[in-house]
Design a protein around this motif. Sequence first.
Motif, PDB file in Angstrom:
ATOM      1  N   TYR A 273       0.779  -1.176   0.131  1.00  0.00           N
ATOM      2  CA  TYR A 273       0.089  -0.176  -0.447  1.00  0.00           C
ATOM      3  C   TYR A 273       1.116   1.611  -0.121  1.00  0.00           C
ATOM      4  O   TYR A 273       2.042   1.381   0.694  1.00  0.00           O
ATOM      5  CB  TYR A 273      -0.980  -0.064   1.007  1.00  0.00           C
ATOM      6  CG  TYR A 273      -1.696  -0.970   1.406  1.00  0.00           C
ATOM      7  CD1 TYR A 273      -2.639  -1.552   0.575  1.00  0.00           C
ATOM      8  CD2 TYR A 273      -1.552  -2.343   2.112  1.00  0.00           C
ATOM      9  CE1 TYR A 273      -3.737  -2.574   0.644  1.00  0.00           C
ATOM     10  CE2 TYR A 273      -2.077  -3.605   2.386  1.00  0.00           C
ATOM     11  CZ  TYR A 273      -3.359  -4.227   1.305  1.00  0.00           C
ATOM     12  OH  TYR A 273      -3.906  -4.748   1.590  1.00  0.00           O
ATOM     13  N   THR A 274       0.342   2.228  -0.604  1.00  0.00           N
ATOM     14  CA  THR A 274       0.734   3.482  -0.680  1.00  0.00           C
ATOM     15  C   THR A 274       1.539   4.269   0.768  1.00  0.00           C
ATOM     16  O   THR A 274       1.008   3.993   2.569  1.00  0.00           O
ATOM     17  CB  THR A 274      -0.222   5.087  -1.224  1.00  0.00           C
ATOM     18  OG1 THR A 274      -0.200   4.659  -2.736  1.00  0.00           O
ATOM     19  CG2 THR A 274       1.008   6.318  -0.762  1.00  0.00           C
TER      20      THR A 274
ATOM     21  N   ILE B 274      -5.691   1.008   4.949  1.00  0.00           N
ATOM     22  CA  ILE B 274      -6.433   0.571   3.518  1.00  0.00           C
ATOM     23  C   ILE B 274      -8.143   0.174   4.246  1.00  0.00           C
ATOM     24  O   ILE B 274      -9.106   0.797   3.845  1.00  0.00           O
ATOM     25  CB  ILE B 274      -6.863  -0.797   2.930  1.00  0.00           C
ATOM     26  CG1 ILE B 274      -7.707  -0.752   1.652  1.00  0.00           C
ATOM     27  CG2 ILE B 274      -7.082  -1.605   4.126  1.00  0.00           C
ATOM     28  CD1 ILE B 274      -6.962   0.078   0.120  1.00  0.00           C
TER      29      ILE B 274
ATOM     30  N   TYR C 226      -6.651   8.033   4.239  1.00  0.00           N
ATOM     31  CA  TYR C 226      -6.348   8.995   2.636  1.00  0.00           C
ATOM     32  C   TYR C 226      -7.467   9.429   2.235  1.00  0.00           C
ATOM     33  O   TYR C 226      -8.433   9.373   3.245  1.00  0.00           O
ATOM     34  CB  TYR C 226      -6.273   7.663   2.214  1.00  0.00           C
ATOM     35  CG  TYR C 226      -7.040   6.197   1.909  1.00  0.00           C
ATOM     36  CD1 TYR C 226      -8.372   6.793   0.973  1.00  0.00           C
ATOM     37  CD2 TYR C 226      -6.939   5.514   3.458  1.00  0.00           C
ATOM     38  CE1 TYR C 226      -9.111   4.966   0.785  1.00  0.00           C
ATOM     39  CE2 TYR C 226      -8.142   4.545   2.798  1.00  0.00           C
ATOM     40  CZ  TYR C 226      -9.232   4.202   2.171  1.00  0.00           C
ATOM     41  OH  TYR C 226     -10.111   3.690   2.115  1.00  0.00           O
TER      42      TYR C 226
ATOM     43  N   VAL D 232      -4.162   4.260  -3.669  1.00  0.00           N
ATOM     44  CA  VAL D 232      -3.791   4.182  -2.079  1.00  0.00           C
ATOM     45  C   VAL D 232      -2.431   2.462  -2.333  1.00  0.00           C
ATOM     46  O   VAL D 232      -2.603   2.047  -1.673  1.00  0.00           O
ATOM     47  CB  VAL D 232      -5.139   3.238  -1.315  1.00  0.00           C
ATOM     48  CG1 VAL D 232      -5.958   4.140  -1.172  1.00  0.00           C
ATOM     49  CG2 VAL D 232      -6.175   2.271  -2.524  1.00  0.00           C
ATOM     50  N   LEU D 233      -3.292   1.718  -3.685  1.00  0.00           N
ATOM     51  CA  LEU D 233      -1.840   0.828  -4.466  1.00  0.00           C
ATOM     52  C   LEU D 233      -0.993   0.928  -4.000  1.00  0.00           C
ATOM     53  O   LEU D 233      -0.874   1.984  -5.173  1.00  0.00           O
ATOM     54  CB  LEU D 233      -2.348  -0.821  -4.466  1.00  0.00           C
ATOM     55  CG  LEU D 233      -3.874  -0.923  -4.421  1.00  0.00           C
ATOM     56  CD1 LEU D 233      -4.403  -1.793  -5.346  1.00  0.00           C
ATOM     57  CD2 LEU D 233      -3.833  -1.278  -2.929  1.00  0.00           C
ATOM     58  N   ASN D 234       0.717   0.455  -4.459  1.00  0.00           N
ATOM     59  CA  ASN D 234       1.696   1.052  -4.519  1.00  0.00           C
ATOM     60  C   ASN D 234       2.225   0.671  -5.612  1.00  0.00           C
ATOM     61  O   ASN D 234       2.595  -0.446  -5.435  1.00  0.00           O
ATOM     62  CB  ASN D 234       2.923   0.434  -2.640  1.00  0.00           C
ATOM     63  CG  ASN D 234       4.423   1.465  -3.876  1.00  0.00           C
ATOM     64  OD1 ASN D 234       4.258   2.217  -4.200  1.00  0.00           O
ATOM     65  ND2 ASN D 234       5.529   0.938  -2.795  1.00  0.00           N
TER      66      ASN D 234
ATOM     67  N   GLY E 128      -4.302   0.512  -8.366  1.00  0.00           N
ATOM     68  CA  GLY E 128      -4.635   1.592  -7.379  1.00  0.00           C
ATOM     69  C   GLY E 128      -5.456   2.812  -7.046  1.00  0.00           C
ATOM     70  O   GLY E 128      -5.461   3.504  -5.305  1.00  0.00           O
TER      71      GLY E 128
END
Length: 524
Positions: free
Chosen positions: A376-377, A382, A388, A395-397, A488
């Motif tokens: 995840y970022t 999440i 966020y 949100v996803l890296n 993401g």
Amino acid sequence: GATIFANTCGCSFYQSPYPYAFAPRLGVAYQIDPKTVFRAGWGFTYQLVENLAGGTVTSVGSYPLVGINPYVGDQTPGFIQQPVWPVTTTNIYPAIGTTSPAPSWPDANQNRPPRVNQWSVGFQREITRSFVLEAEYVANRAAWLSGVLGGGTVTHVPASAYAQYGLYPYPGTGPAGYNFAPTGLSCTPGNDCARAILSQPLSSTAVIQTLAAAGYSSILPYTGYATSNTLGSVIGHPFPQFSTLAQGYNPTGDSKYDSLQTKATKRFSHGLQAGGFFTWAQGFSRATRQDYFNYASNEWTLSQIPPRTLSFNFIYQTPKAEYFNTHMKFMNQVIKDWQIGGFANYESGPFIGIPTTGTAEFLPTEDIYVKGQPLYTPGVNINNLSTYNPYTTQVLNPAAWAQCPVNTNCGSAVTGAPNYMKNFRGPRNPKENANIGRNFRIKERMNFQLRAEFTNIFNRTLMPQPIATNPQNAVTKNALGILTGGFGVIDAYQAPNTAGTFDGTTAATGLAARAGTIIGRFSF
């Protein structure tokens, strides 16, 4: 090149029912002491195999059998006419020189039903006269599930068939130093170029030169086969006029499930009854085989089963108040016998599939997880919206994933059946509902019921799952600067005055804003 009909070929298209589906079941209960019971059970169950008559082999009338329609299209017994074989007219299906979707190929074991071997072992303990605890290990193993080996088709080509023409499209195959690179094709020498030439038409210069180098002047399967069809449509295909041969049923799958299931029950006392359940579970299914001829590629994959699930419910019936028995007796008529209930469910977020790689490969494959990179970022939880903004945060890296190198197999990535990682999950979506109601008895045959029901009682903001495809692509934004696409991104934006649909569930079912309904019913 003609389709063979079941009523004339003498084939065993319709198998007899499986005769050995014997399903014994055993159970035992032993009282250890007056408050403790041990329970265990084991048994086989066989699931139903449903195939309508004729549906397994083909769908009656669904193919364009121009000119011979009297042979199909009417399901009245005895109506189908007997064609004379072989069919030599130009009205065969598919038409000469074309490649068409095929009818189903009947599997010899098509009527073998899936078998589930299941068992449980647990204890039940009475804590008080109205409170009971239970804990059980529950598991099963399933065999003969449908359509796993090769994705439900039988059009699979072994490496040996390609090798006859000097081609090695399977990643990692071929002689040492294999660097096949035909003229005119843009590809990486080796396996990648062997894969690429299979998509070229038979009339292309690259194909003609490749076949000539292998000692073949032509490999047309029959006179009239169109040279605009690809090289891959011919090599190793027993019926090249059909693009695929789909199996109606293919009992080659397996699954397994293990869980710890606990339950607490509060029987009705003092106006209250309640129950709670907690399950810690894990399931696997046999992945769709990526390489049909390589058993090692048929690995277990996580099933989309929540690892942890907690749910509980309660009902409380309001009693009379002693104070009102002597003061303001009418108040007891107002406050007594109301039933207040609630239900809540909390479970782990659903698994997110490992992204399919953007690299063109002969076998479907997936991206590589970059060790050390967070999934995840950084800074994003999440399940915590305070960390966020779904409109502006990826949100996803994407740095956690790298493309599979050319001429490499990085793991199965079959469409519709991705692999999962235990720690790569989307946001949770808890369900919390409540209700209150009461029956008012007016006369013996007259009753008025008042009830109010609430969904998403705490008005939680519930997020859809993030997009998890193509980590290498840039995100997209709308005119307002809100993220609407890309790896993401949680596509949570809805235009004003439109109803949102998250996870396939609309607001009507309670996964959106809090909603309440008041119901009054008078019966007489």
